[in-house]
Scaffold this active site. Structure first.
Site, short mmCIF file in Angstrom:
data_model
loop_
_atom_site.label_atom_id
_atom_site.label_comp_id
_atom_site.label_asym_id
_atom_site.label_seq_id
_atom_site.Cartn_x
_atom_site.Cartn_y
_atom_site.Cartn_z
N GLU A 1 9.44 2.18 0.74
CA GLU A 1 8.10 2.75 0.94
C GLU A 1 7.43 2.05 2.10
O GLU A 1 7.59 0.85 2.30
CB GLU A 1 7.19 2.54 -0.29
N TYR B 1 3.46 -2.47 3.02
CA TYR B 1 2.28 -1.74 3.50
C TYR B 1 1.43 -2.58 4.43
O TYR B 1 0.94 -2.10 5.44
CB TYR B 1 1.42 -1.29 2.30
N ASN C 1 9.07 -2.32 -0.41
CA ASN C 1 7.88 -1.53 -0.11
C ASN C 1 6.93 -2.42 0.66
O ASN C 1 6.45 -3.42 0.14
CB ASN C 1 7.17 -1.08 -1.40
N GLU D 1 8.43 -1.92 -7.81
CA GLU D 1 7.33 -2.88 -7.70
C GLU D 1 6.96 -3.60 -9.01
O GLU D 1 5.85 -3.40 -9.54
CB GLU D 1 6.08 -2.19 -7.16
N ARG E 1 13.75 9.97 -1.91
CA ARG E 1 13.57 9.00 -3.00
C ARG E 1 12.52 9.55 -3.96
O ARG E 1 11.38 9.77 -3.57
CB ARG E 1 13.12 7.64 -2.45
N HIS F 1 9.11 4.13 -12.39
CA HIS F 1 7.97 3.99 -11.46
C HIS F 1 6.69 4.01 -12.30
O HIS F 1 5.88 4.95 -12.21
CB HIS F 1 8.00 5.09 -10.41
C1 PNW Z 1 2.82 1.42 -4.03
N1 PNW Z 1 -1.10 -3.49 -2.51
O1 PNW Z 1 1.92 0.59 -4.70
C2 PNW Z 1 3.41 2.33 -5.10
O2 PNW Z 1 4.80 2.18 -5.25
C3 PNW Z 1 3.03 3.77 -4.95
O3 PNW Z 1 3.18 4.42 -6.17
C4 PNW Z 1 1.65 3.88 -4.37
O4 PNW Z 1 1.16 5.19 -4.36
C5 PNW Z 1 1.69 3.32 -2.98
O5 PNW Z 1 2.17 1.98 -2.96
C6 PNW Z 1 0.34 3.32 -2.25
O6 PNW Z 1 -0.57 2.52 -2.93
C7 PNW Z 1 1.20 -0.39 -4.08
O7 PNW Z 1 -2.25 -3.68 -2.97
C8 PNW Z 1 -0.11 -0.54 -4.46
O8 PNW Z 1 -0.63 -4.25 -1.63
C9 PNW Z 1 -0.87 -1.55 -3.94
C10 PNW Z 1 -0.30 -2.44 -3.03
C11 PNW Z 1 1.01 -2.30 -2.62
C12 PNW Z 1 1.76 -1.25 -3.16
#
Ligand code: PNW
Length: 501
Positions: free
Chosen positions: A406, A339, A337, A198, A108, A153
């Protein structure tokens, strides 16, 4: 006697260390058998601005991230930018070698709008930019790797920001013309398209708080305008693909949304639902729900607050029947995505300033100190959150096809990256658990292939499976322990132990 005391002290210190790192909590129980379905696709993800470098090479125009980092270096933790980054534009062969070593099924990556149309507009078409992505796509396919392409992006052509970027509905037709060019040029070979990455980050922080490019600080107004125009651009792009290209190209087109999972300490489902509607639902409800439009909860809140502020209509724009119908059902899959998770609790005080999304949302978000924390302070390991989120999507959006686009972990960049291995192990297990629970998940992309430019954090937070030798003009890629681990996952299609070597 003395040595016994020393040993006891060492044990106590290590025990304490264990409990404060939280590594023991970065785990999850396995459900069902341990094998992924044969057709499940494993890959890795990157984005153009974060890895390509070559910011003004071969006719590329400036994006809002070029302008932001050049004009406001103080906004970036190490005052760096993406001018050079991992230099994938000149060293794609290094990325390709890493992808082959990992044995990924798909890759991706995103296309920089400013390489295709340097000033955003079709009249500035740049053949060299098109040639670059043709070569990337062809090399991937020659090596049996499926391209999964993100169209946007975060790197809007700077020229389009002069018109207000995503706060101006003109963006809809501009994006459509860009999308048309991508389908025309690459759609014979690209079968998986993601319109936007996002929207939450784009709109909330780009046009609400103004904490990232293009620094538009219009809380509670600019953010909602952005969401609305972005949803229209997404929906219109889907309809364009289906009417003009699908018959010949037979691809799938979706959108990638980022979401936390909201956890309630007191099992308060109303609070959890509020959190999910404001993060995921804001975009998922208009596209994936049966009724369409913004989540009713949000419509009500923003209208109530807007009237209380003395306005005559809601700050949340109205999606009329035409747009509602156009956007509803405008995706073949939902890209996710994920995290981290947060504890959520409806606040009794008024949150944020007035007006703002924080005030409309009015939820307190906290972390559990027991959760292992990454280099990024917002990123805590809670794999049950991914399982919970996938369950929420299964039940709320009619078990739509989900691609995890992601999922990843940041650290200082060490090569023996034990915590990243733990994070991947537990989160890939969460995906498998969700599949066993009937979720319709077709792929997983680890973020990220290589260490790269982490937006406002510059190069201080590293997410790569591969380290990049930034000091050398050759930009060698060096595999970390997590790269070996992930390759083992892909080879065996199971979840090996972290001490697999
Ligand atoms: C993503 N949060 O962004 C992006 O798609 C990427 O480009 C980035 O490098 C990656 O996550 C890591 O940060 C996020 O605060 C940024 O929960 C912040 C958050 C979630 C996703």
């Amino acid at each position: 006697m003395c040595s016994i005391v020393i040993i006891l002290v060492v044990i106590a210190v290590l025990g304490h260390f264990q409990s404060v790192t939280g590594a023991e909590n970065c785990t999850i129980h396995a459900k069902g058998n341990s094998k992924f379905p044969d057709n499940f696709s494993f890959g890795v993800a990157t984005s153009a601005y974060q890895i390509e470098g070559a910011w003004n090479a071969d006719g590329k125009g400036p994006s809002i991230w070029d302008e932001y980092t050049h004009k406001h270096p103080d906004r970036i933790k190490d005052k760096s930018n993406g001018d050079i980054a991992a230099e994938s534009y000149h060293h794609f062969d290094l990325d390709l070698k890493a992808l082959k070593d990992l044995k990924v099924d798909h890759y991706r990556f995103s296309i920089a709008w400013t390489r295709i149309f340097p000033n955003g507009c079709v009249s500035s078409r740049n053949q060299k930019g098109i040639d670059y992505y043709n070569s990337v796509i062809n090399k991937l396919l020659e090596n049996g790797i499926e391209p999964m392409v993100t169209m946007y992006h975060w790197d809007l052509p700077a020229e389009l920001q002069k018109f207000g970027g995503f706060t101006n509905s003109l963006i809809v037709e501009q994006f459509l013309m860009y999308a048309d060019e991508l389908f025309e040029s690459f759609g014979d070979r690209v079968k998986t398209w993601i319109t936007f990455n996002e929207p939450n980050q784009v709109c909330k922080f780009g046009y609400g708080t103004g904490s990232v490019a293009p620094m538009v600080e219009l809380p509670g107004v600019g953010d909602y305008l952005c969401y609305t125009n972005l949803l229209k651009a997404h929906g219109a792009t889907y309809r364009l693909y289906r009417s003009k290209f699908f018959e010949k190209q037979q691809g799938k087109i979706g959108i990638t949304l980022d979401s936390i999972y909201g956890v309630s300490k007191t099992n308060n489902n109303v609070d959890v639902d509020r959190a999910m509607q404001y993060t995921l639902g804001l975009l998922a409800h208009p596209i994936f729900s049966k009724s369409g439009g913004f989540p009713p909860l949000l419509v009500k809140d923003v209208q109530k607050n807007s009237f209380a502020e003395g306005r005559k209509k809601s700050r949340l724009p109205n999606l009329d029947e035409y747009w509602k119908a156009l956007i509803r059902g405008s995706a073949d899959f939902l890209g996710i995505n994920y995290y981290t998770s947060k504890y959520v609790k409806r606040s009794t005080d008024l949150m944020g300033e007035s007006p703002s999304m924080a005030r409309d949302y009015n939820v307190e978000e906290t972390f559990d100190p027991k959760w292992l924390v990454a280099k990024s302070e917002w990123l805590h390991c809670y794999p049950e959150g991914l399982e919970g989120l996938l369950k929420f999507i299964r039940d709320e959006y009619d078990n739509v096809e989900v691609k995890i686009t992601e999922n990843g972990w940041s650290d200082e960049g060490e090569l023996v990256d034990e915590n990243r291995v733990l994070y991947f192990k537990s989160h890939i297990q969460a995906v498998l658990n969700a599949i066993h629970d009937g979720s319709n998940i077709s792929s997983y992309s680890a973020w990220s292939l290589v260490d790269n430019f982490e937006w406002n954090k510059g190069y201080t937070e590293k997410f790569g499976l591969y380290s990049v030798n930034m000091k050398s003009h050759k930009k060698e890629r060096i595999p970390k322990k997590s790269a070996h681990y992930y390759r083992k996952v892909i080879e065996t299609r199971t979840i090996p132990n972290e001490d697999f070597v």
